[in-house]
Structures are given as C-alpha cells and as structure tokens.
Design a protein around this motif. Sequence first.
Motif, short mmCIF file in Angstrom:
data_model
loop_
_atom_site.label_atom_id
_atom_site.label_comp_id
_atom_site.label_asym_id
_atom_site.label_seq_id
_atom_site.Cartn_x
_atom_site.Cartn_y
_atom_site.Cartn_z
N ASN A 38 -7.30 -8.17 2.11
CA ASN A 38 -7.24 -6.78 1.68
C ASN A 38 -6.72 -5.85 2.77
OD1 ASN A 38 -8.22 -7.30 -0.91
ND2 ASN A 38 -10.35 -7.18 -0.23
N SER A 39 -6.66 -6.35 4.00
CA SER A 39 -6.20 -5.50 5.10
C SER A 39 -5.00 -6.06 5.84
CB SER A 39 -7.35 -5.29 6.11
OG SER A 39 -7.76 -6.53 6.66
N THR A 40 -4.47 -7.20 5.39
CA THR A 40 -3.42 -7.88 6.14
C THR A 40 -2.36 -8.46 5.22
OG1 THR A 40 -5.07 -8.53 7.81
CG2 THR A 40 -2.95 -9.66 7.87
N MET A 41 -1.11 -8.36 5.64
CA MET A 41 -0.01 -9.03 4.94
C MET A 41 0.98 -9.53 5.98
SD MET A 41 2.12 -5.79 3.39
CE MET A 41 2.66 -4.41 4.42
N GLU B 53 -6.85 1.51 2.01
CA GLU B 53 -7.24 1.18 0.64
C GLU B 53 -6.87 -0.24 0.25
OE1 GLU B 53 -5.84 4.26 1.37
OE2 GLU B 53 -7.90 5.03 1.32
N GLY B 54 -5.99 -0.90 1.01
CA GLY B 54 -5.61 -2.27 0.69
C GLY B 54 -4.12 -2.51 0.78
N VAL B 55 -3.71 -3.67 0.27
CA VAL B 55 -2.31 -4.11 0.33
C VAL B 55 -1.66 -3.91 -1.03
CG1 VAL B 55 -0.78 -6.07 0.67
CG2 VAL B 55 -2.77 -5.79 2.15
N THR B 56 -0.47 -3.34 -1.04
CA THR B 56 0.31 -3.17 -2.26
C THR B 56 1.71 -3.71 -2.03
OG1 THR B 56 -0.90 -1.14 -2.81
CG2 THR B 56 1.17 -1.55 -3.98
N ILE B 57 2.08 -4.73 -2.81
CA ILE B 57 3.42 -5.31 -2.71
C ILE B 57 4.19 -4.90 -3.96
CG2 ILE B 57 4.78 -7.43 -2.54
CD1 ILE B 57 2.47 -8.74 -1.12
N GLY B 58 5.24 -4.13 -3.77
CA GLY B 58 6.01 -3.62 -4.89
C GLY B 58 6.88 -4.68 -5.54
N GLU B 59 7.31 -4.40 -6.75
CA GLU B 59 8.23 -5.27 -7.45
C GLU B 59 9.64 -5.12 -6.86
OE1 GLU B 59 7.68 -7.58 -9.92
OE2 GLU B 59 5.62 -7.22 -9.26
N PRO B 60 10.49 -6.13 -7.05
CA PRO B 60 11.87 -6.04 -6.51
C PRO B 60 12.59 -4.80 -7.01
CG PRO B 60 11.39 -8.27 -7.20
CD PRO B 60 10.22 -7.44 -7.65
#
Length: 275
Positions: free
Chosen positions: A92-95, A245-252
């Motif tokens: 939740n805090s790392t990517m 608040e966390g990790v958010t990975i957007g769509e292409p």
Amino acid sequence: MNHFPSTSWGKPRNDALDPYSTFPVHQGRGAAAGGKDKFAEGVQHTQQPIVTGTSVLGLKYKDGVMLAADCLASYGSLARFKDVRRLHKVSNSTMIGASGDMADFQQIKRMLQGLMTDESILEDGHELSTSQVFEYMSNVMYSRRSKFDPYWNAVLVAGVDKGEPFLAHVDLLGVTYSSPSIATGFGMHLAQPLLRRSLEELGPDGEKKLEETDARKILENAMRVLFYRDARSLNKFQIAMVTAEGVTIGEPQSAPTSWGFAEGLRGYGNSDEHY
C-alpha cells in the motif's frame, strides 16, 4: 524463429550445424547413452536480455512520487508486445518500475510477492516500508551480480516512507542512489534533463513545491519526447502515483504527437534535396 536476435543479427541461422555457437556445445546422445548431456556443465543462465522494456521515469512531488513507463516490450528491434505493464504495486505504500529484461522482471515480482506474503503471515501488524523494500532489492541485485548471474534490470523503487516521498534506483550491478528525479534507459539522456529543469525552475527543494497536476504534465511531456527520440519506445504508457493514501496505477494512455515538422526537414517530405 531466431531466439537470439542480438548475438546473430544479420547472419543466417542453421539450427542443425549452428556455426555461430549460439547454443552451448555438447556431445553424444545424452548421459544415459554414455555421452555428455547438454546440461552436465551446470545450469545455463541467460546472460543477455531478449525481450526488453525501455525507460522508466520517476519524479517526486509535494504529496508523493510518480512513475511513468510505456507498455512496449521489444524482441530485439521488433516492437513485439504492446501491452506489457512495467509498473508494479508491492504494498500500500510501495511500487516499483523496471526496464531491461522482462523475464527477470517477472522473477523480481514473484520474489517481492513472496516476501510480502511471508510478512503478512506473521500477523504482527508490521508492513515492510519502502526503504526496507529498497534495501532488500539492492542486496538481491548485488548478490546476483556477485554470482555473475545478474537480474538484467534497472529498477526504480518509489513510495512514501515515514510520511516522506521516497524514490531510489538500483541496477543489475547493484549500484544504488536516490534523487528527486530518476530515469532509466534512454531516459537518462533524453528525459532526465527535462525532469531536473522542471524542478530547478521551482527553486531549492523544488519537489516539495511541485503539485500533482504539474508533475503529471511533466511526465507526459517527457514520455512524448521519448516516443519521438527513442526507437524502442511506444506512445502508450502508464503513470502511477503513490501517496499517503496508497498506490494508484493508471490505465494506459497516450500523449498527442505530431510528425508534420518532418516535411520541413531536408531529405524528407516534398524536399527535392537528397543526402
């Protein structure tokens, strides 16, 4: 199909005779027949990336960190796979984001997933912080390098650690460093100057003044430049961000591009001059 495009590029292949020594030399019909089995000399490791991804960009901003990477995985010089996700949520805090060999990146993701599973099984309420994940990655990469069997990747580790944005780099040699803006691959030469200039224009500690919307525009512009100038890039990319608040990975997504300027260059378009 030639599975070793870089070692025998431009040369004819003969799978029966293999005159270019693409494969390890072995004799006989196998160990059972008294011959020399082709795996008898030990496990053979890939020492050259085959399917690869190009640049990953990282940028700190006021509330967290953003990463950007395109969705192309190239087979030699062939734009083979066009929907490869090179940004990965660890916790939740790392990517992380990786360039280089995609098979090695898959193994790194499996290792990190196992690490996080082991931590959750303990049920002690502790979750590995971003800096701890980075230390783990740096030790893994250096260990593999020391065994002459590196993971052929450059990895960006991003997150929020103790309330502060965290962004660091580790490569296949185990070289590590941290910076407000980082780029791998061709991005080191083409995009990093753009990222640094954007932060410098905001003054000292520019990353602490940079808004989320502005950070996104900077990365989109840098990805557009890479599409123009890097032959191994694609105009289809992802932007991911990590905040408290966390990790958010957007769509292409894709950035608008225009190639009309090429007609005004000598040797292109309607020009009568040829060089």
